[in-house]
Design a protein around this motif. Structure first.
Motif, PDB file in Angstrom:
ATOM      1  N   VAL A  84     -16.383   6.874  44.941  1.00 14.81           N
ATOM      2  CA  VAL A  84     -17.428   7.796  44.807  1.00 14.81           C
ATOM      3  C   VAL A  84     -18.489   6.892  44.423  1.00 14.81           C
ATOM      4  O   VAL A  84     -18.324   5.860  43.566  1.00 14.81           O
ATOM      5  CB  VAL A  84     -16.923   8.763  43.763  1.00 14.81           C
ATOM      6  CG1 VAL A  84     -16.197   9.996  44.402  1.00 14.81           C
ATOM      7  CG2 VAL A  84     -16.496   8.464  42.477  1.00 14.81           C
ATOM      8  N   LEU A  91     -23.870  12.760  43.322  1.00 14.97           N
ATOM      9  CA  LEU A  91     -22.514  12.126  43.771  1.00 14.97           C
ATOM     10  C   LEU A  91     -22.045  12.202  44.689  1.00 14.97           C
ATOM     11  O   LEU A  91     -22.363  13.170  45.700  1.00 14.97           O
ATOM     12  CB  LEU A  91     -21.490  12.726  42.730  1.00 14.97           C
ATOM     13  CG  LEU A  91     -20.132  12.152  42.691  1.00 14.97           C
ATOM     14  CD1 LEU A  91     -20.316  11.079  41.902  1.00 14.97           C
ATOM     15  CD2 LEU A  91     -19.248  13.012  41.883  1.00 14.97           C
ATOM     16  N   GLU A  93     -19.067  11.077  47.982  1.00 14.62           N
ATOM     17  CA  GLU A  93     -17.710  10.666  48.247  1.00 14.62           C
ATOM     18  C   GLU A  93     -17.683   9.654  49.327  1.00 14.62           C
ATOM     19  O   GLU A  93     -17.976  10.279  50.630  1.00 14.62           O
ATOM     20  CB  GLU A  93     -16.790  11.868  48.687  1.00 14.62           C
ATOM     21  CG  GLU A  93     -15.332  11.365  48.704  1.00 14.62           C
ATOM     22  CD  GLU A  93     -14.643  12.641  49.198  1.00 14.62           C
ATOM     23  OE1 GLU A  93     -13.520  12.469  49.740  1.00 14.62           O
ATOM     24  OE2 GLU A  93     -15.100  14.002  49.070  1.00 14.62           O
ATOM     25  N   THR A 191     -16.545  19.505  44.708  1.00 18.43           N
ATOM     26  CA  THR A 191     -15.209  20.206  44.487  1.00 18.43           C
ATOM     27  C   THR A 191     -15.053  20.431  42.831  1.00 18.43           C
ATOM     28  O   THR A 191     -14.354  20.878  42.207  1.00 18.43           O
ATOM     29  CB  THR A 191     -14.121  19.672  44.823  1.00 18.43           C
ATOM     30  OG1 THR A 191     -13.837  18.339  44.288  1.00 18.43           O
ATOM     31  CG2 THR A 191     -13.915  19.547  46.245  1.00 18.43           C
ATOM     32  N   SER A 192     -16.298  20.097  41.977  1.00 18.15           N
ATOM     33  CA  SER A 192     -16.218  20.291  40.572  1.00 18.15           C
ATOM     34  C   SER A 192     -16.104  21.610  39.842  1.00 18.15           C
ATOM     35  O   SER A 192     -15.667  22.014  39.125  1.00 18.15           O
ATOM     36  CB  SER A 192     -17.445  19.679  40.160  1.00 18.15           C
ATOM     37  OG  SER A 192     -18.741  20.362  40.450  1.00 18.15           O
ATOM     38  N   PRO A 357     -31.299  33.700  33.646  1.00 15.76           N
ATOM     39  CA  PRO A 357     -31.354  32.299  33.080  1.00 15.76           C
ATOM     40  C   PRO A 357     -31.593  31.194  34.060  1.00 15.76           C
ATOM     41  O   PRO A 357     -31.652  31.409  35.136  1.00 15.76           O
ATOM     42  CB  PRO A 357     -29.976  32.338  32.667  1.00 15.76           C
ATOM     43  CG  PRO A 357     -29.146  33.197  33.610  1.00 15.76           C
ATOM     44  CD  PRO A 357     -30.038  33.909  34.037  1.00 15.76           C
ATOM     45  N   SER A 358     -31.999  30.203  33.319  1.00 13.81           N
ATOM     46  CA  SER A 358     -32.408  29.110  34.304  1.00 13.81           C
ATOM     47  C   SER A 358     -31.047  28.747  35.074  1.00 13.81           C
ATOM     48  O   SER A 358     -29.981  28.978  34.667  1.00 13.81           O
ATOM     49  CB  SER A 358     -32.683  27.803  33.388  1.00 13.81           C
ATOM     50  OG  SER A 358     -31.545  27.429  32.568  1.00 13.81           O
ATOM     51  N   ALA A 361     -28.412  26.390  33.502  1.00 14.36           N
ATOM     52  CA  ALA A 361     -27.662  27.068  32.405  1.00 14.36           C
ATOM     53  C   ALA A 361     -26.586  27.932  33.031  1.00 14.36           C
ATOM     54  O   ALA A 361     -25.501  27.882  32.553  1.00 14.36           O
ATOM     55  CB  ALA A 361     -28.464  27.763  31.478  1.00 14.36           C
ATOM     56  N   ALA A 364     -23.890  25.742  34.527  1.00 12.01           N
ATOM     57  CA  ALA A 364     -23.106  25.323  33.258  1.00 12.01           C
ATOM     58  C   ALA A 364     -22.255  26.300  32.830  1.00 12.01           C
ATOM     59  O   ALA A 364     -21.003  25.776  32.658  1.00 12.01           O
ATOM     60  CB  ALA A 364     -23.994  24.735  32.281  1.00 12.01           C
ATOM     61  N   GLU A 367     -19.346  26.838  35.331  1.00 13.37           N
ATOM     62  CA  GLU A 367     -18.474  25.667  35.323  1.00 13.37           C
ATOM     63  C   GLU A 367     -17.464  25.866  34.227  1.00 13.37           C
ATOM     64  O   GLU A 367     -16.206  25.619  34.373  1.00 13.37           O
ATOM     65  CB  GLU A 367     -19.419  24.359  35.304  1.00 13.37           C
ATOM     66  CG  GLU A 367     -18.400  23.176  35.349  1.00 13.37           C
ATOM     67  CD  GLU A 367     -19.126  22.069  36.032  1.00 13.37           C
ATOM     68  OE1 GLU A 367     -20.000  22.122  36.843  1.00 13.37           O
ATOM     69  OE2 GLU A 367     -18.515  20.924  35.705  1.00 13.37           O
ATOM     70  N   LEU A 368     -18.301  26.052  32.918  1.00 11.67           N
ATOM     71  CA  LEU A 368     -17.119  26.308  31.823  1.00 11.67           C
ATOM     72  C   LEU A 368     -16.272  27.398  32.059  1.00 11.67           C
ATOM     73  O   LEU A 368     -15.201  26.967  31.461  1.00 11.67           O
ATOM     74  CB  LEU A 368     -18.145  26.521  30.606  1.00 11.67           C
ATOM     75  CG  LEU A 368     -17.706  26.453  29.186  1.00 11.67           C
ATOM     76  CD1 LEU A 368     -17.281  25.232  28.784  1.00 11.67           C
ATOM     77  CD2 LEU A 368     -18.816  26.767  28.088  1.00 11.67           C
ATOM     78  N   ARG A 371     -13.358  26.391  34.224  1.00 10.43           N
ATOM     79  CA  ARG A 371     -12.732  25.490  33.843  1.00 10.43           C
ATOM     80  C   ARG A 371     -11.710  26.005  32.753  1.00 10.43           C
ATOM     81  O   ARG A 371     -10.444  25.664  32.691  1.00 10.43           O
ATOM     82  CB  ARG A 371     -13.248  24.191  33.237  1.00 10.43           C
ATOM     83  CG  ARG A 371     -13.903  23.463  34.559  1.00 10.43           C
ATOM     84  CD  ARG A 371     -14.600  22.044  33.959  1.00 10.43           C
ATOM     85  NE  ARG A 371     -15.416  22.160  32.872  1.00 10.43           N
ATOM     86  CZ  ARG A 371     -14.998  21.312  31.742  1.00 10.43           C
ATOM     87  NH1 ARG A 371     -14.104  20.649  31.423  1.00 10.43           N
ATOM     88  NH2 ARG A 371     -16.045  21.661  30.465  1.00 10.43           N
ATOM     89  N   LEU A 384     -21.174  36.903  38.915  1.00  8.93           N
ATOM     90  CA  LEU A 384     -22.455  37.563  38.624  1.00  8.93           C
ATOM     91  C   LEU A 384     -23.720  36.877  39.449  1.00  8.93           C
ATOM     92  O   LEU A 384     -24.582  37.316  40.305  1.00  8.93           O
ATOM     93  CB  LEU A 384     -22.758  37.613  37.193  1.00  8.93           C
ATOM     94  CG  LEU A 384     -21.845  38.577  36.259  1.00  8.93           C
ATOM     95  CD1 LEU A 384     -22.110  38.246  34.903  1.00  8.93           C
ATOM     96  CD2 LEU A 384     -22.000  39.991  36.703  1.00  8.93           C
ATOM     97  N   ASP A 388     -25.683  38.384  42.388  1.00  5.53           N
ATOM     98  CA  ASP A 388     -27.283  38.066  42.492  1.00  5.53           C
ATOM     99  C   ASP A 388     -27.566  37.560  43.919  1.00  5.53           C
ATOM    100  O   ASP A 388     -28.775  37.900  44.575  1.00  5.53           O
ATOM    101  CB  ASP A 388     -27.767  37.035  41.443  1.00  5.53           C
ATOM    102  CG  ASP A 388     -28.002  37.628  40.127  1.00  5.53           C
ATOM    103  OD1 ASP A 388     -27.894  38.796  39.932  1.00  5.53           O
ATOM    104  OD2 ASP A 388     -28.209  37.021  39.401  1.00  5.53           O
TER     105      ASP A 388
END
Ligand SMILES: [Zn+2]
Lengths: 475, 188
Positions: A84, A91, A93, A191-192, A357-358, A361, A364, A367-368, A371, A384, A388
């Motif tokens: 990568v 990023l 590949e 794929t994150s 929200p932005s 944010a 993030a 993602e949190l 995970r 959510l 939207d």
């Protein structure tokens, strides 16, 4: 020799050299008036002289174990042994890794052209004994695709967000797949953020194509390409049976009938809503009005369903879910307003606002949560955002519906025009069809509350809303 | 072979993406609530007076600005406290405007996360509020007043009585931080 060891040795030989040691000749690179001879190691070539030839500043960071290339506004970062690389902060590949070499780093010619020269706006043209570096990238910037999936009742929405606009088409492929083809870009799959879906099994990349494996019996219902951000949305659901020859007689539509208009009488049960000084309550008024609107629409030949037809508590999300499940043509939520200032009067119509929200944010958080792993069935922040997006697709139509309804309400004598506005209302979030919320008057204003209590006025308001809906449907 | 290579590549992509994300966000840490500032807390060095813009409810059902000069600390969470204290105190004596929070609310806590989301905890309303208009003016009166005076705040989530609420009066989505929305400010 044990079979396993044999396999590992074979693997090592097949994979070729892990570092470039012995030169197998050299290649000349020309750029404008200048030229350089770069040592060659089998299929790989010394990279640093080529990049320096085009005027790039090449540095190696011991701490990061990575190479940095700067030319004008462009910054490339790559490391030996890594498949990568970062191109201008994004990023990518590459499918192959550069290797250490006597001059620092060596890579294959396709790697050099596609990932190191193309981002700098350059390409390779073969000449005798080497290559001429010309302006004009052969490869468009790779496009990174971030998939996100939301399962609804019987359908699934798959949103592929692209890092830049690209010419792309989606077609049904063999074996229950959907092929997403890029005409002018090398797709990269981000794929994150893993996804969960009952209907999408996997997404894989093959060259300029993404292959989406669907669950059995699921097919591509529709797709469309949208801007801002550039994205492709695919509606997936029960695969349509192979078309049969048209029957001589048109068959009646049967139970399914035309798509219904879903009316949502606001509040209900424990949730009383607003209340006038005379004791008129919002939950009763909205139900009375919804029944009147329903009758007016049915008289015009529409099918109508109410989210509640008695005094019951219903969750806001259940109301939207019902409309989605019925594949409603439109969703109209009916409310009576209240303000702390008794002077406020008038009607206003809302549609969804997406400025929550932005984005960063939200991404993030998504993602949190992804995970961390969520319990199935519980909506995540990502769901959510997707809800939207579901409304985002029809946002322009929602705005038109709001204008049509508000236009008819404004024509009512004595009703003050408070206009069409946008707000992130829960009941509009996730609606997959044009959806509005009508605030038809203020119960906190004694005069307006008295008028809203009159059956004749209720009928006028209901007729106006029905006419606005018809204006929109027949536009 | 091909499959194995693909898996390794994917793992590398995921690992780097997570690293990039961690680097940009400062890591997945939950925001830590901080103790509320008491009214009497002495400030060692007086903050300079600055003009702030507060939003109050007008008789037209929209938000109207009022300018006021107050000592404004440099720390963003302290600044949010000052803005909210002024907002909750209501409009000036001569004003025809009304407070956006229609009950005697107190500010319980303020905290801000790494993404610039501010979380402000107000005491819960003594009885349910009604009407989308009431809800919108309360929410955007608070959100817009904070963001207009503290530009480093990207979005604001209002908690009530220490709890996250889905909505306050059954309309507006308060389960997520709200960004600046000038649509309810008169004249915009
Ligand atoms: Zn309502």
């Amino acid at each position: 020799m044990k079979p396993k060891l044999t396999f590992l040795l074979t693997l090592a030989i097949c994979c070729g050299t892990l570092s470039a040691q012995e030169t197998t000749g050299a290649l000349e690179f020309q750029f404008g008036e200048r030229a350089v001879v770069a040592p060659r190691f089998g299929t790989k070539v010394e990279v640093v002289p080529v990049l320096e030839l085009v005027g790039a500043e090449v540095t190696y960071s011991q701490a990061a174990g990575a190479w940095g290339v700067v030319l004008g506004e462009h910054v490339l970062q790559f490391a030996t042994g890594h498949k990568v690389l970062l191109v201008d902060g994004t990023l990518h590949e590459a499918g192959e890794a550069p290797v250490p070499s006597p001059g620092g780093v060596a890579a294959s010619l396709p790697y050099v052209e596609r990932f190191l020269l193309s981002p700098l706006g350059l390409r390779l043209e073969p000449i005798a004994g080497g290559y001429r570096i010309e302006h004009g990238a052969r490869f468009a910037d790779p496009v990174t695709i971030r998939p996100a999936v939301a399962d609804f009742g019987t359908t699934t929405t798959l949103v592929l967000t692209l890092s830049r606009a690209a010419a792309v088409t989606a077609v049904e492929g063999p074996g229950g797949t959907v092929e997403v083809r890029f005409a002018d870009a090398a797709p990269q799959l981000d794929t994150s953020a893993p996804f969960r879906s009952r209907r999408v099994r996997s997404i894989t990349r093959h060259d300029a194509e993404l292959s989406i494996q669907l669950a059995s019996g699921i097919g591509l219902l529709s797709w469309r390409s949208l801007d801002d951000p550039p994205r492709l949305t695919l509606e997936l659901g029960p695969a349509r049976p192979t078309p049969v020859p048209a029957p001589v007689q048109t068959l009646p539509l049967g139970d399914s009938g035309p798509r219904p208009i879903v009316l949502d009488p606001g509040h209900g049960g424990d949730d009383v809503g607003a209340r006038s000084r005379d004791g008129l309550v919002e939950k009763e008024l909205t139900l009375a009005l919804a029944r009147r609107v329903a009758r007016a629409l049915e008289a015009r030949g529409y099918r109508v369903r109410l989210t509640r037809d008695d005094d019951q508590t219903r969750a806001l999300t259940d109301r939207t879910a019902l409309a989605n499940r019925l594949d409603a043509l439109l969703f109209v939520s009916l409310h009576a307003n209240a303000s702390t200032a008794p002077s406020v009067t008038g009607a206003e119509t809302y549609y969804m606002s997406l400025d929550g929200p932005s984005d960063a944010a939200a991404a993030a958080t998504a993602e949190l949560e992804n995970r961390a792993g969520q319990t199935a069935g519980e909506p995540t922040a990502l769901d959510l955002i997707l809800w939207d997006l579901a409304q985002a697709e029809v946002l322009n139509e929602s705005a038109e519906l709001a204008l049509a309804v508000q236009g008819r309400l404004n024509a009512l004598a004595g009703t003050r025009d408070r206009g069409v506005r946008q707000a992130p209302f829960v009941v509009l979030t996730g609606a997959t069809m044009p959806a509005v919320l009508v605030e038809f008057g203020f119960l906190s204003n004694p005069d307006e509350a008295r008028r809203l209590a009159e059956p004749e006025h209720q009928q006028q308001v209901a007729e106006a809303i029905a006419a606005g809906i018809e204006d929109f449907v027949g536009r | 072979m091909h499959r194995r290579a693909a898996l390794i590549a994917l793992a590398a992509v995921a690992a780097i993406a997570v690293l990039v994300w961690l680097a940009s966000s400062g890591g997945p840490r939950a925001p830590q609530p901080q103790a509320a500032l008491t009214e009497q807390a002495p400030t060692p060095t007086p903050a300079p007076e600055q003009r702030i813009m507060l939003l109050f409810a007008g008789g037209d059902g929209l938000l109207h600005p009022e300018l006021r000069s107050v000592p404004l600390p440099a720390e963003v969470d302290e600044r949010i406290r000052v803005v909210l204290r002024e907002l909750l105190a209501g409009p000036g004596a001569a004003s025809r405007l009304a407070p956006v929070v229609p009950y005697a609310a107190s500010l319980e806590a303020v905290f801000i996360d790494e993404q610039g989301n501010a979380f402000v905890d107000l005491s819960a309303p003594p009885e349910p509020l009604a009407g989308s208009s009431t809800e919108l003016l309360l929410a955007y009166g608070v959100v817009d007043s904070i963001i207009l005076n503290c530009p480093e705040v990207k979005a604001v989530q209002i908690l009530f009585g220490g709890r996250e609420v889905a909505t306050l009066a059954g309309h507006l989505d308060l389960s997520r931080p709200l960004a600046l929305n000038k649509r309810f400010i008169a004249g915009s």
